[in-house]
Design a protein around this motif. Structure first.
Motif, mmCIF file in Angstrom:
data_model
loop_
_atom_site.group_PDB
_atom_site.id
_atom_site.type_symbol
_atom_site.label_atom_id
_atom_site.label_comp_id
_atom_site.label_asym_id
_atom_site.label_seq_id
_atom_site.Cartn_x
_atom_site.Cartn_y
_atom_site.Cartn_z
ATOM 1 N N PHE B 3 -3.307 37.404 65.212
ATOM 2 C CA PHE B 3 -2.700 36.364 64.381
ATOM 3 C C PHE B 3 -3.403 36.334 63.037
ATOM 4 C CE2 PHE B 3 -3.076 35.128 68.808
ATOM 5 C CZ PHE B 3 -1.750 35.224 69.173
ATOM 6 N N TYR B 4 -2.938 37.128 62.143
ATOM 7 C CA TYR B 4 -3.650 37.230 60.874
ATOM 8 C C TYR B 4 -3.465 35.997 60.001
ATOM 9 C CZ TYR B 4 -4.747 41.987 61.956
ATOM 10 O OH TYR B 4 -5.233 43.090 62.545
ATOM 11 N N ASP B 5 -2.500 35.168 60.330
ATOM 12 C CA ASP B 5 -2.284 33.984 59.521
ATOM 13 C C ASP B 5 -3.172 32.830 59.988
ATOM 14 O OD1 ASP B 5 0.757 32.846 61.149
ATOM 15 O OD2 ASP B 5 -1.040 33.821 61.890
ATOM 16 N N ASN B 6 -3.907 33.073 61.057
ATOM 17 C CA ASN B 6 -4.758 32.038 61.585
ATOM 18 C C ASN B 6 -6.119 32.114 60.914
ATOM 19 O OD1 ASN B 6 -6.548 30.544 63.102
ATOM 20 N ND2 ASN B 6 -5.404 30.898 65.000
ATOM 21 N N LYS B 7 -6.413 31.114 60.060
ATOM 22 C CA LYS B 7 -7.658 31.163 59.283
ATOM 23 C C LYS B 7 -8.873 31.078 60.190
ATOM 24 C CE LYS B 7 -5.335 29.136 55.400
ATOM 25 N NZ LYS B 7 -5.133 27.909 54.626
ATOM 26 N N HIS B 8 -8.730 30.308 61.214
ATOM 27 C CA HIS B 8 -9.834 30.155 62.144
ATOM 28 C C HIS B 8 -10.192 31.488 62.785
ATOM 29 C CE1 HIS B 8 -12.483 28.165 64.899
ATOM 30 N NE2 HIS B 8 -11.903 28.760 65.918
ATOM 31 N N TRP B 9 -9.153 32.166 63.176
ATOM 32 C CA TRP B 9 -9.363 33.472 63.798
ATOM 33 C C TRP B 9 -10.014 34.430 62.812
ATOM 34 C CZ3 TRP B 9 -8.335 38.508 63.129
ATOM 35 C CH2 TRP B 9 -8.531 39.325 64.239
ATOM 36 N N LEU B 10 -9.532 34.373 61.576
ATOM 37 C CA LEU B 10 -10.041 35.294 60.565
ATOM 38 C C LEU B 10 -11.532 35.094 60.340
ATOM 39 C CD1 LEU B 10 -7.338 35.590 57.789
ATOM 40 C CD2 LEU B 10 -8.396 37.425 59.105
ATOM 41 N N ILE B 11 -11.945 33.818 60.202
ATOM 42 C CA ILE B 11 -13.365 33.595 59.912
ATOM 43 C C ILE B 11 -14.197 34.014 61.109
ATOM 44 C CG2 ILE B 11 -13.613 31.160 60.647
ATOM 45 C CD1 ILE B 11 -15.172 31.018 57.799
ATOM 46 N N SER B 12 -13.658 33.777 62.282
ATOM 47 C CA SER B 12 -14.370 34.181 63.480
ATOM 48 C C SER B 12 -14.515 35.704 63.524
ATOM 49 C CB SER B 12 -13.608 33.677 64.690
ATOM 50 O OG SER B 12 -14.112 34.272 65.843
ATOM 51 N N HIS B 13 -13.471 36.371 63.100
ATOM 52 C CA HIS B 13 -13.507 37.838 63.098
ATOM 53 C C HIS B 13 -14.519 38.362 62.095
ATOM 54 C CE1 HIS B 13 -12.391 41.959 63.175
ATOM 55 N NE2 HIS B 13 -11.923 41.931 61.953
ATOM 56 N N ILE B 14 -14.554 37.719 60.928
ATOM 57 C CA ILE B 14 -15.507 38.152 59.907
ATOM 58 C C ILE B 14 -16.933 37.953 60.411
ATOM 59 C CG2 ILE B 14 -16.385 37.631 57.595
ATOM 60 C CD1 ILE B 14 -13.433 36.840 56.914
ATOM 61 N N ARG B 15 -17.154 36.796 61.057
ATOM 62 C CA ARG B 15 -18.489 36.539 61.586
ATOM 63 C C ARG B 15 -18.872 37.580 62.625
ATOM 64 N NH1 ARG B 15 -20.531 31.428 62.263
ATOM 65 N NH2 ARG B 15 -20.176 31.479 64.489
ATOM 66 N N ASN B 16 -17.938 37.904 63.478
ATOM 67 C CA ASN B 16 -18.225 38.908 64.499
ATOM 68 C C ASN B 16 -18.499 40.271 63.892
ATOM 69 O OD1 ASN B 16 -18.191 37.925 67.244
ATOM 70 N ND2 ASN B 16 -16.198 37.110 66.679
ATOM 71 N N SER B 17 -17.776 40.570 62.818
ATOM 72 C CA SER B 17 -17.993 41.851 62.167
ATOM 73 C C SER B 17 -19.408 41.919 61.612
ATOM 74 C CB SER B 17 -16.989 42.040 61.030
ATOM 75 O OG SER B 17 -15.700 41.952 61.554
ATOM 76 N N PHE B 18 -19.850 40.804 61.054
ATOM 77 C CA PHE B 18 -21.226 40.758 60.559
ATOM 78 C C PHE B 18 -22.206 41.004 61.685
ATOM 79 C CE2 PHE B 18 -21.953 39.952 56.260
ATOM 80 C CZ PHE B 18 -20.866 39.281 55.733
ATOM 81 N N VAL B 19 -22.003 40.281 62.764
ATOM 82 C CA VAL B 19 -22.942 40.361 63.877
ATOM 83 C C VAL B 19 -22.997 41.773 64.432
ATOM 84 C CG1 VAL B 19 -23.305 39.612 66.245
ATOM 85 C CG2 VAL B 19 -22.716 37.944 64.485
ATOM 86 N N SER B 20 -21.820 42.369 64.606
ATOM 87 C CA SER B 20 -21.830 43.660 65.290
ATOM 88 C C SER B 20 -22.220 44.805 64.380
ATOM 89 C CB SER B 20 -20.469 43.917 65.927
ATOM 90 O OG SER B 20 -19.487 43.845 64.951
ATOM 91 N N SER B 21 -22.149 44.619 63.065
ATOM 92 C CA SER B 21 -22.520 45.737 62.206
ATOM 93 C C SER B 21 -23.942 45.598 61.667
ATOM 94 C CB SER B 21 -21.519 45.858 61.047
ATOM 95 O OG SER B 21 -21.545 44.654 60.320
ATOM 96 N N ASP B 22 -24.618 44.547 62.062
ATOM 97 C CA ASP B 22 -25.968 44.341 61.553
ATOM 98 C C ASP B 22 -26.970 44.769 62.613
ATOM 99 O OD1 ASP B 22 -28.278 43.282 60.328
ATOM 100 O OD2 ASP B 22 -28.028 41.471 61.544
ATOM 101 N N ASP B 23 -27.682 45.832 62.320
ATOM 102 C CA ASP B 23 -28.591 46.377 63.317
ATOM 103 C C ASP B 23 -29.879 45.569 63.455
ATOM 104 O OD1 ASP B 23 -26.881 48.274 64.005
ATOM 105 O OD2 ASP B 23 -27.832 49.914 62.914
ATOM 106 N N THR B 24 -30.201 44.749 62.488
ATOM 107 C CA THR B 24 -31.461 44.018 62.567
ATOM 108 C C THR B 24 -31.374 42.869 63.562
ATOM 109 O OG1 THR B 24 -30.808 42.484 60.842
ATOM 110 C CG2 THR B 24 -31.926 44.487 60.146
ATOM 111 N N GLY B 25 -30.159 42.433 63.843
ATOM 112 C CA GLY B 25 -30.004 41.338 64.784
ATOM 113 C C GLY B 25 -30.195 39.974 64.152
#
Lengths: 322, 465
Positions: B3-25
């Motif tokens: 659901f790309y029109d869901n802002k809540h989902w989008l921010i959650s996705h961005i946060r997850n992308s940060f978490v999973s691409s950051d190797d330092t933890g």
């Protein structure tokens, strides 16, 4: 001799051979070398029938719920036009010889006329019957359509007057294919019992409807017959069948001239004559199309490349001045 | 689709992308615990996340909203782009392609045609004028063309044409760059792209390559049997890896993950052995029962001989192991360790939302094989468990003043794992096979560094190897 992929002449001056089937692709072949020149994608559906437009610019493929038109001149693997809004399989497709309209028949119990002209004159027509349509054949006079259905009825539909008539050669034997000779003198139909019925035609000119008169009945094949077609010179008739053969009959007395059979050929679904009636191309379930020399009964070329059964073919050849 | 029109989902996705691409933890430590949207809603009167209510129905947990965590979707390939980008691009391409197709829906005619219109459109053709026999008597174009090449030799590889996967949609295919050293220059320098059905056998692929060759290079002479040729692993510059045997012609193509292969005439003992076996299998199947036994014995012997080679080859294929990762604080987390040619992935088995503390939780990470430098067994315990260590290179150092001064040794980190001994040995063997297949600069650097260290201080123990 060199085999090249490039072709320097336009499609209208070439021999065109196209095959399609259950592997969801349409292949275009260089008929005299057996090389596959192009493969087009026919996504999500098998190819039930193929026909080339009269101007040789496009090829139409009938599939499940749609008819797709592909460009023959370019290398575009996707269709350029998609005709839809139909339910169930479209089983046959063909064109009026000037490209004014296209006719189709399908399992949605109807035959249709599609207006192909860009002008807004709408000549869309629909002809409904009571059983799934297996085959549609256009009279060479371009104004009568013959529709064969699964209940065994042949409908003669006069497009000028909307008048129609029925023929039932054999009750409860599904009509699989209907053909008319180029002079409009003979009509043949094959059914799922392997029998072939021939009518001699009168009328069909100067506003008079065609009158069929039963002329022959041949036990063409021991099994399910799939396709019949007359040669351009009207001297031969081909019938193909699930008995893994294609048979060539002389139209003067309907005797068997040649049986075209090869080991492992499986069901023969479709066949088409060359312009000089000397050769015939067949399409079969083993995924191979074959070019036969009719007189010798030998395979001249094989077209192999489909990964599943080939169920339809379209072939355009022409007479050249010697 | 999401659901790309869901802002809540989008921010959650961005946060997850940060978490999973950051190797330092660090990201995870900072962001994971809080519920940003709820906080924002309670702190402001503005409706920042209109999708908040809808998202309750989505029934997705926080981790599940990240595409990046579904790392099994694209194993085997390089992970240059995220799955989202790839999917979006694919959708875009399909849309563009569909836009080129004109769609015409069936419609009945708005009004019935008048008599004159009918007569025009469905005009009857006079067949008497048309039937001129002399027009039909000529020779056909097809016949003329056939005469020009009367004795066309049957292409011996014709039957392999059906394995071509280039026009298939929705069927699994494999794309290879094939180098053809047997062609004269310059053709031998460039790979020929061959797309083959994934279900085809290697011998079918050889046949398909030869079929394409005979069409593209009609003057080149080829031997007529596929068994005269073999496929070898090649580099992207066309250099053949002679250290490995040719691909087994009976194996399915889908099993191999190589991008470049080279077709060569098979010679030498190993490949000819293979061929003999191959012929044995083909010729003396059920027909000649007596000689079948003999060939079976030969086959087994040869198979044993090949086993070592094959394990090395199969090391490229994705394998998943269930192991425990050992944390510095003596805690263990169960994870899936996925090893393939291109990367090593660590995936936590369960989403431990409640139980685990953040310093113990294992994030899903994936290491490019080129970053892995060593893997060895550390110890075997009495309870049939074993501990092994994987050393990897991490490029960026979090603090800039450190990174400029420190030697590279600071960038070599390690993970310790514990597993059943047999599993541990299998992992170590596979990773080492993969490392042997690929020589990375990092690994050389690491080995050189270790060498230097051991010279300097004999007692120093950096890690395995």
């Amino acid at each position: 001799m060199t085999l090249t992929m490039t072709s320097d002449s336009s499609p209208s001056e070439q021999v065109i051979l196209a095959t399609g089937g259950y592997d969801h692709t349409i292949k275009l072949w260089q008929a005299h070398t057996g090389i596959c020149q192009r493969t087009a994608q026919h996504t999500e559906s098998q190819v039930n029938a193929l026909d080339i437009t009269p101007d040789k610019q496009h090829i139409a493929a009938a599939g499940y719920q749609h008819i797709r038109m592909y460009d023959l001149a370019s290398n575009n693997p996707s269709p350029v036009v998609n005709y839809d809004g139909l339910s169930k399989n479209v089983t046959s497709v063909g064109f009026q010889e000037e490209g004014k309209w296209m006719y189709t028949g399908g399992e949605d119990l109807s035959a249709r006329i599609w207006d192909l002209r860009s002008r807004a004159l709408q000549c869309q027509r629909i002809f409904q019957v009571s059983a799934p349509v297996n085959c549609v054949c256009l009279h060479p006079n371009q104004s009568e359509l013959v529709v064969g259905d699964q209940s065994g009825v042949i409908h003669l539909w006069d497009l000028k007057t909307d008048h129609n008539e029925q023929l039932i050669p054999e009750a409860d034997a599904s009509i699989q294919s209907i053909a008319m000779d180029p002079q409009g003198k003979l009509m043949a139909a094959v059914n799922n019992k392997g029998r072939c019925y021939i009518w001699s035609l009168s009328g069909g000119e100067s506003q008079e409807p065609t009158k069929p008169k039963p002329s022959h009945k041949i036990e063409a094949h021991p099994k399910f017959a799939l396709k019949c077609a007359f040669s351009p010179d009207s001297s031969l008739l081909v019938t193909t069948s699930a008995d893994q053969s294609a048979r060539i009959w002389e139209t003067k007395d309907f005797t068997l001239q040649t049986e075209l059979k090869q080991e492992g050929q499986r069901w023969v679904w479709d066949a088409a004559f060359s312009a000089d009636s000397q050769y015939i191309v067949t399409a079969s379930s083993d995924g191979v199309a074959r070019l036969w020399n009719i007189e010798k009964g030998t395979v001249e070329r094989e077209y192999s490349g489909h990964s599943k059964a080939i169920t339809s073919l379209a072939f355009r050849d022409q007479i050249v001045n010697p | 689709m999401a659901f790309y029109d869901n802002k809540h989902w989008l921010i959650s996705h961005i946060r997850n992308s940060f978490v999973s691409s950051d190797d330092t933890g660090m990201c995870e430590m900072v962001m994971q615990g809080e519920n940003l949207s709820k906080k924002l809603i309670s702190s402001t009167k503005f409706d920042c996340y209109p999708g908040e209510d809808d998202s309750e129905d989505d029934d997705m947990d926080a981790m599940g909203q990240s595409f990046d965590i579904q790392s099994d979707l694209d194993f085997g390939g390089h992970r240059a782009r995220s799955n989202t980008a790839a999917r979006l691009e694919k959708m875009d391409r399909e849309k563009k392609r569909a836009a080129k197709t004109k769609h015409i829906k069936w419609e009945s005619a708005p009004a019935a045609l008048s008599k004159s219109e009918m007569a025009e459109v469905f005009q009857e053709k006079d067949l008497k004028i048309e039937s001129k026999p002399e027009l039909k008597a000529g020779k056909s174009l097809l016949a003329q063309q056939l005469e020009k090449c009367p004795n066309l030799p049957q292409n011996p590889f014709q039957m392999f044409a059906k394995c071509d996967g280039s026009a298939h949609v929705g069927v699994k295919v494999k794309k290879y760059g094939i180098f053809l050293p047997l062609l004269p220059a310059p053709d031998c320098n460039y790979p020929m792209t061959v797309i083959v059905l994934a279900a085809a056998k290697v011998q079918d692929l050889i046949g398909l390559i030869l079929y394409k060759c005979t069409i593209q290079h009609p003057n080149q002479k080829f031997k007529s049997g596929v068994e005269s040729y073999a496929l070898h692993i090649a580099e992207d510059d066309g250099e053949i890896d002679w250290d490995f045997p040719c691909l087994d012609p009976r194996e399915t193509v889908g099993k191999f993950g190589f991008k470049f292969l080279a077709l060569v005439e098979s010679k030498g003992s190993l490949s000819s052995h293979l061929q003999e076996e191959f012929k044995d299998v083909v010729d003396c199947g059920p027909v000649h029962g007596t000689s079948g036994n003999k060939s079976k014995a030969q086959l087994q012997e040869a198979e044993l001989r090949m086993k070592d080679h094959m394990t090395a080859m199969e090391a490229s294929l994705y394998q998943s192991y269930q192991v425990h990762v050992l944390h510095p604080l003596r805690a263990k987390t169960e994870i899936h360790l996925g090893v393939s040619r291109d990367k090593v992935e660590i995936d936590p088995v369960t989403q431990q939302k409640v139980s685990a503390k953040f310093w113990v939780r294992q994030r899903a990470v994936s290491y490019d094989t080129d970053c892995i430098v060593a893997c060895d067994l550390l110890e075997t315990k009495s309870n049939n468990r074993a501990v092994f260590r994987m050393v990897y290179y991490r490029s960026s150092s979090p603090s800039p003043e450190l990174s400029s001064a420190t030697p590279h040794s600071m960038n070599f980190k390690h993970h310790d794992f514990e597993a059943a001994e047999s599993v541990a040995r299998a992992v170590v063997q596979q990773i080492n096979h993969v490392l042997e297949l690929r020589t990375s600069a990092r690994r050389k650097e690491y080995l050189a560094l270790k060498e230097r260290r051991s010279h300097r201080r004999k007692s120093f123990h950096l890690g395995p190897r």
